[in-house]
Design an enzyme around this catalytic site. Sequence first.
Site, short mmCIF file in Angstrom:
data_model
loop_
_atom_site.label_atom_id
_atom_site.label_comp_id
_atom_site.label_asym_id
_atom_site.label_seq_id
_atom_site.Cartn_x
_atom_site.Cartn_y
_atom_site.Cartn_z
N ASP A 119 -0.84 -13.78 30.72
CA ASP A 119 0.53 -13.30 30.61
C ASP A 119 1.36 -13.59 31.86
O ASP A 119 2.47 -14.12 31.77
CB ASP A 119 0.56 -11.78 30.33
CG ASP A 119 -0.26 -11.43 29.11
OD1 ASP A 119 -0.57 -12.36 28.34
OD2 ASP A 119 -0.61 -10.25 28.95
N SER A 120 0.82 -13.25 33.03
CA SER A 120 1.62 -13.47 34.24
C SER A 120 1.77 -14.97 34.52
O SER A 120 2.80 -15.40 35.04
CB SER A 120 1.04 -12.73 35.43
OG SER A 120 -0.19 -13.29 35.84
N SER A 149 -1.26 -12.86 38.54
CA SER A 149 -2.66 -12.42 38.64
C SER A 149 -3.63 -13.53 38.32
O SER A 149 -4.81 -13.43 38.60
CB SER A 149 -2.90 -11.27 37.66
OG SER A 149 -2.87 -11.78 36.34
N GLY A 150 -3.13 -14.60 37.72
CA GLY A 150 -4.03 -15.67 37.29
C GLY A 150 -4.37 -15.52 35.81
O GLY A 150 -4.90 -16.43 35.19
N HIS A 192 -3.80 -5.17 0.55
CA HIS A 192 -3.28 -5.66 1.84
C HIS A 192 -3.32 -7.19 1.91
O HIS A 192 -4.39 -7.76 2.14
CB HIS A 192 -4.08 -5.07 2.99
CG HIS A 192 -3.80 -3.61 3.19
ND1 HIS A 192 -2.82 -3.16 4.03
CD2 HIS A 192 -4.33 -2.52 2.61
CE1 HIS A 192 -2.78 -1.84 3.99
NE2 HIS A 192 -3.69 -1.42 3.12
N CYS A 198 0.83 -1.20 0.00
CA CYS A 198 0.00 0.00 0.00
C CYS A 198 0.87 1.27 0.00
O CYS A 198 1.53 1.56 -0.99
CB CYS A 198 -0.98 -0.04 1.17
SG CYS A 198 -2.31 1.15 1.02
N GLU A 226 -2.12 -8.99 4.19
CA GLU A 226 -2.11 -9.45 5.59
C GLU A 226 -3.51 -9.59 6.18
O GLU A 226 -3.70 -10.22 7.21
CB GLU A 226 -1.26 -8.50 6.46
CG GLU A 226 -1.82 -7.08 6.67
CD GLU A 226 -1.52 -6.12 5.52
OE1 GLU A 226 -1.23 -6.58 4.41
OE2 GLU A 226 -1.60 -4.89 5.75
#
Length: 520
Positions: free
Chosen positions: A234-235, A230-231, A176, A86, A178
């Site tokens: 990520d953590s 934190s549950g 595009h 683009c 993607e």
Amino acid sequence: MDLNNNLNKILIIDFGSQFTQLIARRIRELGVYSEIISHKKMNSKLNKSKIKGIILSGGPLNVYQSKKVKFRRELFEWSLPILGICFGHQVISKELGGKVKKAKHREFGLAKLKRINKSKLTQNFFNQNGLNKVWMSHADEVTKLAKGFKVIAKTETSKFSIIENSNKKLYGIQFHPEVTHTERGKIILKNFIFKICKTKKNWSSKNQKKILVEDVKRIVSNSKVICALSGGVDSSVVAKLIHNAIGKKLTCIFVNTGLLRKNEEIQVVKTFRRKFKINLIYVDAKNLFLRKLSKVSDPEKKRKIIGNLFIKIFERYAKKIKNVKYLAQGTLYPDLIESKSVTGSQTSKIKSHHNVGGLPKKMKLKLVEPLKLLFKDEVRKLGLELKLSKEIVLRHPFPGPGLAIRMPGEITKDKIKILKNADDIFINSLKNFKLYDKIWQAYAALLPVKTVGVMGDNRTYEYICLLRAITSEDGMTADTFDFNKEFMQIVSNKIINDIKGINRVVYDITSKPPSTIELE
Ligand code: XMP
């Protein structure tokens, strides 16, 4: 941000397109590492040795806004394959002597692409008739080709939809590849990285796990690390990864604010302390949070109180562990890249609360952020590779302030109990009807309004429960999920029959924007 010097990569130069992160993800999905760098950060000091090819992203600018577009021509002297998408396509054409003008016929949405010439870039991309449906989003267009380029495909209104200079390995596409609306778009990216750049696969959850565990061992060495668990996904992944690397030198601190999803604290203790034998300090702060939040209705005040309290508690318990040098955080790649900066809008700041901001400075801790090069979907795959359960890894996102921001108005013990139960019914129903994994985030909220109802022969006067379920790529924009009436009725009946305190259920059908995902 410096580039990672250990891995071969496809470098994506970001001109501010909303799809730049998507390009990086698609390439990684194909098994090749890719990194994003803002066009403003391009300079000759970049370590080129690991770059195997370059993609120029789309963007909202005009190629002739020379003050804003920081394009460095020396890129062409690196003799690397370049693919412009683009705006990137227009940059290549303009820089090499072609012309770009405001398009007579702007193209937004689907367009029919027709093959004119064969190219390595488009092998297996067109159908038998040399056609394909592609997704466009542009108001400018290339009107004259640069020297050495030829046209590969066109649409009805745009002559140069795909162009190439195969000798110099330079390619431009106006659409595009993607986005999923472009049929077989991934084949274009696949051809570019494997057939043209000749990269080899170097990116999978298995080898990420190996690389990241080794990295943590090297960085942390013999020091101790603490992690706020934190549950959430990520953590949990960070904790398990670091535990794999350094075992008992990691201590996790889990604060039960009382504002978590139903039984979440039980699951965290069961998984991390009992199953994985990770050092876990469990802090029961339910009453403290409730006390500090009592009679507070203002959303920002709620957030501040929760954030500050969380840091205080974390600090108090962290101090009890001797000789800690590092704080582990679940920072992800989208938190770091400066995508969208061209348009002035900022990428997600949403994690500032979650990330125990402010602690390292105060406690003189260094940060270890092993997920900082990963996207969320990669973190999930890594979690499974680390043997975390699907329940944890595929769980919907949950905000740091928890149920407090799903309960507009004052927070009370009774309301928390009602909300936890309603949310649990909704989420379990989604799982039973196999809808949970189709939805990006779903939850129940409790509105601070009572309305009249009738149950049996009695008048009731109780709260309204609001249900929200959205689809999204990254939480920045969202659409509501379409449920059928039968499902909604089953959930509504169950909530009203099983929970005392709710006599009306409503479904939020607003997208983001104009609404946000959470209520506060
Ligand atoms: P909004 O409501 O801003 O939410 O559309 C976007 C996403 O961010 C989550 N969210 C938070 N996450 N701390 C977090 O860790 C927060 O303070 C916070 N506020 C919102 C929200 O759940 C959604 O996924």
